[in-house]
Design an enzyme around this catalytic site. Sequence first.
Site, PDB file in Angstrom:
ATOM      1  N   ARG A  44     118.379  47.972  67.311  1.00  0.00           N
ATOM      2  CA  ARG A  44     119.624  47.357  66.835  1.00  0.00           C
ATOM      3  C   ARG A  44     120.488  48.280  65.961  1.00  0.00           C
ATOM      4  NH1 ARG A  44     120.194  43.379  64.127  1.00  0.00           N
ATOM      5  NH2 ARG A  44     121.821  42.437  65.412  1.00  0.00           N
ATOM      6  N   CYS A 104     114.184  62.348  69.002  1.00  0.00           N
ATOM      7  CA  CYS A 104     115.058  63.520  69.006  1.00  0.00           C
ATOM      8  C   CYS A 104     116.510  63.165  69.250  1.00  0.00           C
ATOM      9  CB  CYS A 104     114.563  64.493  70.071  1.00  0.00           C
ATOM     10  SG  CYS A 104     112.815  64.823  69.836  1.00  0.00           S
ATOM     11  N   GLU A 105     117.059  62.323  68.405  1.00  0.00           N
ATOM     12  CA  GLU A 105     118.477  61.964  68.474  1.00  0.00           C
ATOM     13  C   GLU A 105     118.924  61.642  67.064  1.00  0.00           C
ATOM     14  OE1 GLU A 105     120.028  59.075  71.116  1.00  0.00           O
ATOM     15  OE2 GLU A 105     118.423  59.298  72.570  1.00  0.00           O
TER      16      GLU A 105
HETATM   17  N1  LLP Z   1     122.164  31.619  75.309  1.00  0.00           N
HETATM   18  C1  LLP Z   1     122.708  32.610  76.034  1.00  0.00           C
HETATM   19  C2  LLP Z   1     123.344  32.294  77.317  1.00  0.00           C
HETATM   20  C3  LLP Z   1     122.675  33.931  75.547  1.00  0.00           C
HETATM   21  O1  LLP Z   1     123.231  34.914  76.262  1.00  0.00           O
HETATM   22  C4  LLP Z   1     122.059  34.203  74.302  1.00  0.00           C
HETATM   23  C5  LLP Z   1     121.999  35.562  73.776  1.00  0.00           C
HETATM   24  C6  LLP Z   1     121.496  33.129  73.591  1.00  0.00           C
HETATM   25  C7  LLP Z   1     121.565  31.848  74.122  1.00  0.00           C
HETATM   26  C8  LLP Z   1     120.812  33.307  72.271  1.00  0.00           C
HETATM   27  O2  LLP Z   1     121.701  33.804  71.303  1.00  0.00           O
HETATM   28  P1  LLP Z   1     121.238  33.871  69.771  1.00  0.00           P
HETATM   29  O3  LLP Z   1     121.024  32.468  69.304  1.00  0.00           O
HETATM   30  O4  LLP Z   1     119.987  34.678  69.711  1.00  0.00           O
HETATM   31  O5  LLP Z   1     122.368  34.547  69.065  1.00  0.00           O
HETATM   32  N2  LLP Z   1     120.571  42.018  71.382  1.00  0.00           N
HETATM   33  C9  LLP Z   1     121.597  41.462  70.528  1.00  0.00           C
HETATM   34  C10 LLP Z   1     121.799  39.978  70.786  1.00  0.00           C
HETATM   35  C11 LLP Z   1     122.104  39.678  72.225  1.00  0.00           C
HETATM   36  C12 LLP Z   1     122.297  38.203  72.517  1.00  0.00           C
HETATM   37  C13 LLP Z   1     122.384  37.961  73.975  1.00  0.00           C
HETATM   38  N3  LLP Z   1     122.497  36.591  74.359  1.00  0.00           N
HETATM   39  C14 LLP Z   1     121.240  41.760  69.084  1.00  0.00           C
HETATM   40  O6  LLP Z   1     120.224  42.384  68.822  1.00  0.00           O
HETATM   41  O7  LLP Z   1     122.004  41.412  68.173  1.00  0.00           O
END
Ligand code: LLP
Length: 409
Positions: free
Chosen positions: A304, A336-337
């Site tokens: 992240r 290595c970045e």
């Molecule tokens: N529903 C759908 C259709 C989604 O695409 C997502 C997340 C969620 C629910 C859940 O969202 P949350 O409640 O966790 O915000 N990798 C990124 C976050 C990507 C979220 C993708 N979709 C990060 O580390 O911040």
Amino acid sequence: MSAAPAGRPPFVALAAQHGTPLWVTDGDAVRARLRELRGAFAGLLDEVHYSVKANSSLALLRLLAAEGAGFDVVSGGELERCRRIGVDPGRIVFAGVGKSDAELAAGLDLKIGLFDVESSEELDRLGALAAARGVVARFALRLNPDVEAGTHEYVTTGTKRNKFGLPFEEALAALRQTAGNRALDFRGFHVHIGSQIGDPGCFAAAAVIVADHVRAARFAGFAVELLNFGGGFAVAYDSPAPLIAAIAAAVRPLLEPLRVRLLLEPGRWLVAEAGSLLCRVLAVKETPEKTFAIVDAAMNDLLRPALYGAWHPVELLLPAGESRPTATVDVVGPICESGDFLAKERVLPCPRAGDLLLIGVAGAYGTSMSSQYNSRPRAPEVLIDGGRARLVRRRETMDDLLATELEPD
Ligand code: LLP
């Protein structure tokens, strides 16, 4: 199994027992969050579907299933995880902007509760696959309400710039086109405008639009039984997050009059604050401009910071009673970045080789986004459950890493 006192997990003992880097997830904290969510939306909420992508460990999924949660999956792989833990398939919702025939078929064969469909093309394929099996596919159409979510561009999903969902007119056209199809059972709408959304007003803006769409679809003759309002609730990283009760209060007056079965699918909000990444300082390096604490966790473990510039709290776990002068430190990994950093410019007690460091609020999108970059085996995970710590994922070995690679004949 080792007993843990109530309160904070025994990080020092766990790191000594299992080595570092090490993920620690406090399952009891996850349970408390689920209760809080249900309390905030009481009377409005029908089902919570935990968004499996946030942390897909089987042990965590089992814990949530035992609490009565359902699951939001976005791939055949996540669906398979839910199948393996034996959750009632009726409590699985399958979302995602690009589902293959094989993935749709797997969902149909398992008889999952709902498909969140994102295009008329996907709806046609779902209908054909269901008809071929002689089954009925329950589906919701994902709407793109074109509202800003006030969050990082990469996790904004509900604007016209984004690939997700359908404008309402196209959704209505798709419904009209498939109205006579007995293999398709329209249940309602889905909306998810993004992730780490800190402004309840953004949820309210989406609710205003979607509520209009629900009314318009009913006026056009379609029964709208459910609304899947997505996830996206922010947690506190570097700034405070709104109370979940404030988000519920912002949308309740808009959604309650619709008399729909409301579904939510949060990931981060349930698990982020419950998770930590423990790592050890390998070396401290001074340059004329910087002090680097080089630790044994890296961007392959927690992506992240490198990917979104995300800020995670960092804490040096000093032995009780020990105090040191402070320094401004960049916490970096061995990869290595120069993008391999976990934290920048933090004021910490002067770190030394061997010190234990905790990266906090790491329970969401940590393990699930980790990789083996630089041929680094992925770290193990401990789950605290009922105050007891249990290793739920062992450390990968080099044999695990090489298992899929084929030698020449
Ligand atoms: N529903 C759908 C259709 C989604 O695409 C997502 C997340 C969620 C629910 C859940 O969202 P949350 O409640 O966790 O915000 N990798 C990124 C976050 C990507 C979220 C993708 N979709 C990060 O580390 O911040």
